[in-house]
Design an enzyme around this catalytic site. Sequence first.
Site, PDB file in Angstrom:
ATOM      1  N   LYS A  75      -2.297  -1.494  -3.740  1.00 54.00           N
ATOM      2  CA  LYS A  75      -3.156  -0.307  -3.655  1.00 54.00           C
ATOM      3  C   LYS A  75      -2.329   0.951  -3.752  1.00 54.00           C
ATOM      4  O   LYS A  75      -1.314   1.022  -3.072  1.00 54.00           O
ATOM      5  CB  LYS A  75      -3.877  -0.359  -2.304  1.00 54.00           C
ATOM      6  CG  LYS A  75      -4.700   0.852  -1.999  1.00 54.00           C
ATOM      7  CD  LYS A  75      -5.288   0.723  -0.616  1.00 54.00           C
ATOM      8  CE  LYS A  75      -6.027   2.007  -0.291  1.00 54.00           C
ATOM      9  NZ  LYS A  75      -6.539   2.013   1.043  1.00 54.00           N
ATOM     10  N   SER A  84     -10.417   5.653  -4.100  1.00 52.59           N
ATOM     11  CA  SER A  84     -11.374   6.760  -4.196  1.00 52.59           C
ATOM     12  C   SER A  84     -10.990   7.796  -5.248  1.00 52.59           C
ATOM     13  O   SER A  84     -11.842   8.237  -6.027  1.00 52.59           O
ATOM     14  CB  SER A  84     -11.514   7.422  -2.820  1.00 52.59           C
ATOM     15  OG  SER A  84     -10.259   7.860  -2.335  1.00 52.59           O
ATOM     16  N   LYS A  88       0.863  -1.186   0.000  1.00 49.47           N
ATOM     17  CA  LYS A  88       0.000   0.000   0.000  1.00 49.47           C
ATOM     18  C   LYS A  88       0.897   1.232   0.000  1.00 49.47           C
ATOM     19  O   LYS A  88       1.737   1.395   0.887  1.00 49.47           O
ATOM     20  CB  LYS A  88      -0.897  -0.016   1.235  1.00 49.47           C
ATOM     21  CG  LYS A  88      -1.748   1.244   1.367  1.00 49.47           C
ATOM     22  CD  LYS A  88      -2.726   1.116   2.523  1.00 49.47           C
ATOM     23  CE  LYS A  88      -3.511   2.393   2.726  1.00 49.47           C
ATOM     24  NZ  LYS A  88      -4.461   2.282   3.844  1.00 49.47           N
ATOM     25  N   TYR A 102     -15.443   1.151  -6.055  1.00 47.67           N
ATOM     26  CA  TYR A 102     -16.709   1.874  -5.838  1.00 47.67           C
ATOM     27  C   TYR A 102     -17.615   1.731  -7.065  1.00 47.67           C
ATOM     28  O   TYR A 102     -18.780   2.086  -7.011  1.00 47.67           O
ATOM     29  CB  TYR A 102     -16.410   3.347  -5.519  1.00 47.67           C
ATOM     30  CG  TYR A 102     -15.476   3.465  -4.329  1.00 47.67           C
ATOM     31  CD1 TYR A 102     -15.946   3.286  -3.028  1.00 47.67           C
ATOM     32  CD2 TYR A 102     -14.097   3.667  -4.503  1.00 47.67           C
ATOM     33  CE1 TYR A 102     -15.085   3.322  -1.945  1.00 47.67           C
ATOM     34  CE2 TYR A 102     -13.230   3.713  -3.426  1.00 47.67           C
ATOM     35  CZ  TYR A 102     -13.735   3.531  -2.145  1.00 47.67           C
ATOM     36  OH  TYR A 102     -12.875   3.553  -1.073  1.00 47.67           O
TER      37      TYR A 102
END
Length: 309
Positions: free
Chosen positions: A230, A256, A177, A295
């Site tokens: 990520k 996001s 990450k 999302y």
Amino acid sequence: MVRETVLDPMDMIYPVFVDETISSKQGIESMPGQFRLPLSDVVDEVCELIELKIPAVLLFGIPAEKDDLGSSALDDEGIIQRAVKAIKDAVGDKIVVITDVCLCEYTSHGHCGIVDGKKILNDPTLEQIARMALSHAKAGADIVAPSGMMDGMVSAIRNLLDEEGYQDTLIMSYAAKYASSFYAPFREAADSGYAFGDRSSYQMDPGNSDEAIREVELDIMEGADILMVKPAIGYLDVLYRVKTTFGMPTAAYNVSGEYSMVKAAAMNGWIDEKKVMYEMLLSIKRAGADLIITYFAKDIARYLEGLDG
Ligand code: PBG
């Protein structure tokens, strides 16, 4: 006939924000189309996912109480623990429930660990996140997903889960990450902006790729069942290396900022939202993702079913 990569709703994991402080669903301004849900809406949301053939939900909690240690994260009656129980009582194994295990939504300073002045302390944080994971497992979570990038977090969680009889609870580790600016809209969504500094003392430098391989290897040795890279789009090379090097179940988080950029451009009429969404997710799968946290999960499921676009 000769297409090599095919998207399926079964590849998707949908993030859901459950907010203890609200009684009706609330739009997230920087992520058009996404919402924070009160506990009472969570089961309906999950039923919609099941109908769309999306196999898993990833739960993030926004607690009513925050403090220096993120204590509310460990509460067996906390917002996530109650959400997991409600889902499992209502639909059982029809959906895989994954919980985010990180303190940043629960600490008053917004960092992912316990702090001393401006320093984020790795080792004292481990016990706290292991207990948080145990509390999620007791509530019925199928998979716990530590996202704080603390060294040793996977083994701390694995050991405590095993000791307490939760050998069958899986760990999906945010193994690689990066300290990315693409997370900005999430911090509005999850109310996890930080009071000082940044996350670069625990998340990875975007310039490094060999280091990602070492991070992933450590997590495998510590007992991770699923690995994650990520963000996704800027890090497809890392994703490809992780998948080809280890051959493990590998997830990518389409974060996001990646979502909001597509939404913003589409709202301006500059791109075709549905086609860009499809191409983006297809590219992530082509690069090596078995699972995509996005999302767009509901939108892509509808698109693939021909219900939309
Ligand atoms: C918390 C966490 C973050 C995201 C997932 N878990 C934010 C951060 O690390 O600052 C980002 C997700 C997204 O941007 O969609 N540790």
